[in-house]
Structure formats: C-alpha cells, structure tokens
Write a protein that holds these residues in place. Structure first.
Motif, PDB file in Angstrom:
ATOM      1  N   ARG A  48      10.061 -51.564 -14.838  1.00 13.97           N
ATOM      2  CA  ARG A  48      10.457 -51.391 -13.439  1.00 13.97           C
ATOM      3  C   ARG A  48      10.641 -49.890 -13.228  1.00 13.97           C
ATOM      4  O   ARG A  48      11.509 -49.272 -13.828  1.00 13.97           O
ATOM      5  N   ALA A  49       9.797 -49.314 -12.380  1.00  9.47           N
ATOM      6  CA  ALA A  49       9.799 -47.865 -12.164  1.00  9.47           C
ATOM      7  C   ALA A  49      10.245 -47.538 -10.740  1.00  9.47           C
ATOM      8  O   ALA A  49       9.884 -48.242  -9.794  1.00  9.47           O
ATOM      9  N   ASP A  50      11.009 -46.473 -10.610  1.00 11.84           N
ATOM     10  CA  ASP A  50      11.478 -45.993  -9.298  1.00 11.84           C
ATOM     11  C   ASP A  50      12.123 -47.110  -8.485  1.00 11.84           C
ATOM     12  O   ASP A  50      11.926 -47.213  -7.286  1.00 11.84           O
ATOM     13  N   TYR A  51      12.827 -47.978  -9.172  1.00 15.28           N
ATOM     14  CA  TYR A  51      13.610 -49.076  -8.616  1.00 15.28           C
ATOM     15  C   TYR A  51      12.786 -50.264  -8.136  1.00 15.28           C
ATOM     16  O   TYR A  51      13.217 -51.388  -8.227  1.00 15.28           O
ATOM     17  N   ILE A  52      11.560 -50.046  -7.625  1.00 14.67           N
ATOM     18  CA  ILE A  52      10.807 -51.162  -7.043  1.00 14.67           C
ATOM     19  C   ILE A  52       9.349 -51.270  -7.491  1.00 14.67           C
ATOM     20  O   ILE A  52       8.665 -52.205  -7.098  1.00 14.67           O
ATOM     21  N   LEU A  53       8.857 -50.342  -8.286  1.00 15.87           N
ATOM     22  CA  LEU A  53       7.430 -50.325  -8.629  1.00 15.87           C
ATOM     23  C   LEU A  53       7.183 -50.889 -10.025  1.00 15.87           C
ATOM     24  O   LEU A  53       8.094 -51.067 -10.814  1.00 15.87           O
ATOM     25  N   ARG A  54       5.912 -51.158 -10.326  1.00 14.13           N
ATOM     26  CA  ARG A  54       5.499 -51.647 -11.640  1.00 14.13           C
ATOM     27  C   ARG A  54       4.840 -50.520 -12.420  1.00 14.13           C
ATOM     28  O   ARG A  54       4.037 -49.775 -11.861  1.00 14.13           O
ATOM     29  N   ALA A  55       5.159 -50.443 -13.714  1.00 17.59           N
ATOM     30  CA  ALA A  55       4.547 -49.424 -14.569  1.00 17.59           C
ATOM     31  C   ALA A  55       4.242 -50.020 -15.932  1.00 17.59           C
ATOM     32  O   ALA A  55       4.920 -50.947 -16.385  1.00 17.59           O
ATOM     33  N   VAL A  56       3.228 -49.479 -16.573  1.00 16.38           N
ATOM     34  CA  VAL A  56       2.873 -49.896 -17.930  1.00 16.38           C
ATOM     35  C   VAL A  56       2.522 -48.634 -18.721  1.00 16.38           C
ATOM     36  O   VAL A  56       1.923 -47.695 -18.187  1.00 16.38           O
ATOM     37  N   TYR A  57       2.945 -48.616 -19.985  1.00 16.82           N
ATOM     38  CA  TYR A  57       2.684 -47.462 -20.833  1.00 16.82           C
ATOM     39  C   TYR A  57       1.269 -47.542 -21.390  1.00 16.82           C
ATOM     40  O   TYR A  57       0.843 -48.590 -21.883  1.00 16.82           O
ATOM     41  N   LEU A  58       0.548 -46.428 -21.302  1.00 12.38           N
ATOM     42  CA  LEU A  58      -0.815 -46.352 -21.840  1.00 12.38           C
ATOM     43  C   LEU A  58      -0.911 -45.211 -22.837  1.00 12.38           C
ATOM     44  O   LEU A  58      -0.356 -44.135 -22.623  1.00 12.38           O
ATOM     45  N   ASN A  59      -1.639 -45.448 -23.908  1.00 12.59           N
ATOM     46  CA  ASN A  59      -1.975 -44.367 -24.829  1.00 12.59           C
ATOM     47  C   ASN A  59      -3.173 -43.613 -24.262  1.00 12.59           C
ATOM     48  O   ASN A  59      -3.908 -44.137 -23.414  1.00 12.59           O
ATOM     49  N   LYS A  60      -3.378 -42.421 -24.763  1.00 10.36           N
ATOM     50  CA  LYS A  60      -4.506 -41.609 -24.329  1.00 10.36           C
ATOM     51  C   LYS A  60      -5.811 -42.383 -24.530  1.00 10.36           C
ATOM     52  O   LYS A  60      -5.998 -43.057 -25.540  1.00 10.36           O
ATOM     53  N   GLY A  61      -6.697 -42.316 -23.522  1.00 14.05           N
ATOM     54  CA  GLY A  61      -7.996 -42.967 -23.639  1.00 14.05           C
ATOM     55  C   GLY A  61      -8.315 -43.864 -22.456  1.00 14.05           C
ATOM     56  O   GLY A  61      -7.597 -43.886 -21.467  1.00 14.05           O
ATOM     57  N   ARG A  62      -9.409 -44.610 -22.589  1.00 15.57           N
ATOM     58  CA  ARG A  62      -9.848 -45.526 -21.528  1.00 15.57           C
ATOM     59  C   ARG A  62      -9.233 -46.910 -21.736  1.00 15.57           C
ATOM     60  O   ARG A  62      -9.196 -47.411 -22.852  1.00 15.57           O
ATOM     61  N   HIS A  63      -8.785 -47.480 -20.616  1.00 15.14           N
ATOM     62  CA  HIS A  63      -8.137 -48.791 -20.684  1.00 15.14           C
ATOM     63  C   HIS A  63      -8.491 -49.621 -19.460  1.00 15.14           C
ATOM     64  O   HIS A  63      -8.723 -49.087 -18.379  1.00 15.14           O
ATOM     65  N   ARG A  64      -8.508 -50.926 -19.661  1.00 19.28           N
ATOM     66  CA  ARG A  64      -8.596 -51.878 -18.553  1.00 19.28           C
ATOM     67  C   ARG A  64      -7.233 -52.542 -18.471  1.00 19.28           C
ATOM     68  O   ARG A  64      -6.771 -53.172 -19.422  1.00 19.28           O
ATOM     69  N   VAL A  65      -6.585 -52.393 -17.315  1.00 15.37           N
ATOM     70  CA  VAL A  65      -5.239 -52.918 -17.102  1.00 15.37           C
ATOM     71  C   VAL A  65      -5.326 -54.030 -16.067  1.00 15.37           C
ATOM     72  O   VAL A  65      -5.840 -53.816 -14.975  1.00 15.37           O
ATOM     73  N   GLU A  66      -4.827 -55.204 -16.440  1.00 14.72           N
ATOM     74  CA  GLU A  66      -4.874 -56.359 -15.541  1.00 14.72           C
ATOM     75  C   GLU A  66      -3.455 -56.868 -15.295  1.00 14.72           C
ATOM     76  O   GLU A  66      -2.773 -57.277 -16.225  1.00 14.72           O
ATOM     77  N   PHE A  67      -3.034 -56.797 -14.035  1.00 14.06           N
ATOM     78  CA  PHE A  67      -1.763 -57.381 -13.628  1.00 14.06           C
ATOM     79  C   PHE A  67      -2.062 -58.758 -13.058  1.00 14.06           C
ATOM     80  O   PHE A  67      -2.978 -58.908 -12.252  1.00 14.06           O
ATOM     81  N   SER A  68      -1.289 -59.759 -13.467  1.00 15.51           N
ATOM     82  CA  SER A  68      -1.486 -61.096 -12.897  1.00 15.51           C
ATOM     83  C   SER A  68      -0.117 -61.715 -12.621  1.00 15.51           C
ATOM     84  O   SER A  68       0.823 -61.536 -13.384  1.00 15.51           O
ATOM     85  N   TYR A  69      -0.062 -62.447 -11.519  1.00 17.39           N
ATOM     86  CA  TYR A  69       1.184 -63.084 -11.096  1.00 17.39           C
ATOM     87  C   TYR A  69       1.161 -64.542 -11.495  1.00 17.39           C
ATOM     88  O   TYR A  69       0.372 -65.327 -10.965  1.00 17.39           O
ATOM     89  N   GLU A  70       1.968 -64.890 -12.466  1.00 15.48           N
ATOM     90  CA  GLU A  70       2.062 -66.258 -12.954  1.00 15.48           C
ATOM     91  C   GLU A  70       3.537 -66.592 -13.153  1.00 15.48           C
ATOM     92  O   GLU A  70       4.037 -66.574 -14.276  1.00 15.48           O
ATOM     93  N   PRO A  71       4.248 -66.899 -12.052  1.00 20.38           N
ATOM     94  CA  PRO A  71       5.682 -67.146 -12.166  1.00 20.38           C
ATOM     95  C   PRO A  71       5.999 -68.446 -12.896  1.00 20.38           C
ATOM     96  O   PRO A  71       5.231 -69.410 -12.835  1.00 20.38           O
ATOM     97  N   LEU A  72       7.119 -68.466 -13.574  1.00 15.86           N
ATOM     98  CA  LEU A  72       7.563 -69.650 -14.300  1.00 15.86           C
ATOM     99  C   LEU A  72       7.773 -70.814 -13.338  1.00 15.86           C
ATOM    100  O   LEU A  72       7.472 -71.958 -13.675  1.00 15.86           O
ATOM    101  N   SER A  73       8.256 -70.528 -12.128  1.00 16.23           N
ATOM    102  CA  SER A  73       8.504 -71.596 -11.154  1.00 16.23           C
ATOM    103  C   SER A  73       7.214 -72.355 -10.817  1.00 16.23           C
ATOM    104  O   SER A  73       7.236 -73.574 -10.638  1.00 16.23           O
ATOM    105  N   PHE A  74       6.085 -71.653 -10.746  1.00 21.74           N
ATOM    106  CA  PHE A  74       4.806 -72.315 -10.475  1.00 21.74           C
ATOM    107  C   PHE A  74       4.420 -73.225 -11.635  1.00 21.74           C
ATOM    108  O   PHE A  74       3.989 -74.361 -11.434  1.00 21.74           O
ATOM    109  N   LYS A  75       4.584 -72.722 -12.856  1.00 18.68           N
ATOM    110  CA  LYS A  75       4.239 -73.515 -14.036  1.00 18.68           C
ATOM    111  C   LYS A  75       5.123 -74.761 -14.129  1.00 18.68           C
ATOM    112  O   LYS A  75       4.638 -75.848 -14.432  1.00 18.68           O
ATOM    113  N   LEU A  76       6.420 -74.600 -13.858  1.00 24.88           N
ATOM    114  CA  LEU A  76       7.328 -75.753 -13.871  1.00 24.88           C
ATOM    115  C   LEU A  76       6.958 -76.757 -12.781  1.00 24.88           C
ATOM    116  O   LEU A  76       6.948 -77.966 -13.007  1.00 24.88           O
ATOM    117  N   GLY A  77       6.662 -76.263 -11.587  1.00 24.99           N
ATOM    118  CA  GLY A  77       6.269 -77.134 -10.481  1.00 24.99           C
ATOM    119  C   GLY A  77       5.005 -77.908 -10.785  1.00 24.99           C
ATOM    120  O   GLY A  77       4.888 -79.096 -10.479  1.00 24.99           O
TER     121      GLY A  77
END
Length: 159
Positions: free
Chosen positions: A108-137
């Motif tokens: 959690r960055a700057d109170y409201i944003l999303r951040a992920v740590y990356l090492n130097k180099g090329r990366h493919r970053v995939e954010f996906s929304y899969e809440p537990l409430s949906f899985k339970l439902g």
C-alpha cells in the motif's frame, strides 16, 4: 486544450521509499513540503530485505500498460534499477499481483495506491482482482445448487 506536464502517470517507477506505520503520520507527511510525489513513495510497512535507494542518479523506467480492465491490469516494465512500480489505482483487499508469472506482494503506497517491488530488468506485471468474498459466494452458490438438485432427485425417487 492544455496539457498538465506535472501530473503523475497512471503507472510510474520509484527507487526511494519511506516507511511510516501510523495512518495519521502518513497523511501528515503526504501533505508536507518534504514529500515529492513521483519520486518517493510512503509505505505502511517496512519491506523486508529492501533498502531505500538514492534516486539522484536516476533513469526513467519504460512502462507500458498493455491491458487495463476492471478486474485486471497488465503492465510491461523495464526497470533501470531495483525499485517500486506504482499503479495509481486504489489499493483494496482482493487484489493480487504476479511478476513474471509468480505471485508477489502488493504494498500500500501513498495511503491509497498499489505498488510492487521489481528488480532491475524487464518484467511483466499482472494485477488481478479476486476477492475472497467472490470465491466464498461462488462456493456457497455451488453447494446450494447441489443441495437443491439432490433434494429434487430424492423427492422424485420417493414419488
């Protein structure tokens, strides 16, 4: 039409961070003149094994949002050094991140944003929304359907 050249892009890369635990202290720091948006991020926890880097010798990262949807975001990034890829979307429980196909930690960055740590180099970053409430439902709905079908089958057999 005017272009605001000082706005922060939807996805950006920073090498410097500051960890502050208390929410009121985070908000106070974010409102201070000391805070430099787009150059430093504020994290609610100290990342393990990561040291804030001097951003004085900085090359910009090459960041391309290749897919942006309601429940997923795919970013291709070339990080010139170790640091944080920040997505200027709301942090909310249920979001997961995968870096090069492997699940990673969302900060959690700057109170409201999303951040992920990356090492130097090329990366493919995939954010996906899969809440537990949906899985339970979904599980409850499947059990309900199974129970209803079983009850109908039993009633028909008894008739």
């Amino acid at each position: 039409i005017y272009k605001n050249k000082s706005c922060i892009p939807r996805a950006f890369f920073v090498r410097d961070f500051k960890a502050i635990r208390e929410k009121k202290d985070i908000l106070s720091y974010l409102g201070s003149v000391e805070f430099e948006p787009g150059e430093t991020i504020v994290l609610e926890e100290e990342p393990k094994g990561i040291i804030a880097d001097d951003a004085s010798v900085f090359q910009p990262a090459d960041i391309n949002i290749s897919d942006y949807g309601a429940n997923s975001v795919v970013i291709d990034a070339h990080a010139p050094a170790d640091g944080f890829l920040v997505l200027a979307d709301s942090f909310y429980p249920g979001w997961e991140v995968f870096v090069d196909g492997k699940q990673d930690k969302i900060y959690r960055a700057d109170y409201i944003l999303r951040a992920v740590y990356l090492n130097k180099g090329r990366h493919r970053v995939e954010f996906s929304y899969e809440p537990l409430s949906f899985k339970l439902g979904l599980g409850i709905a499947a059990l309900t359907l199974l129970g209803t079908l079983s009850a109908i089958a039993i009633i028909r057999l008894l008739q």
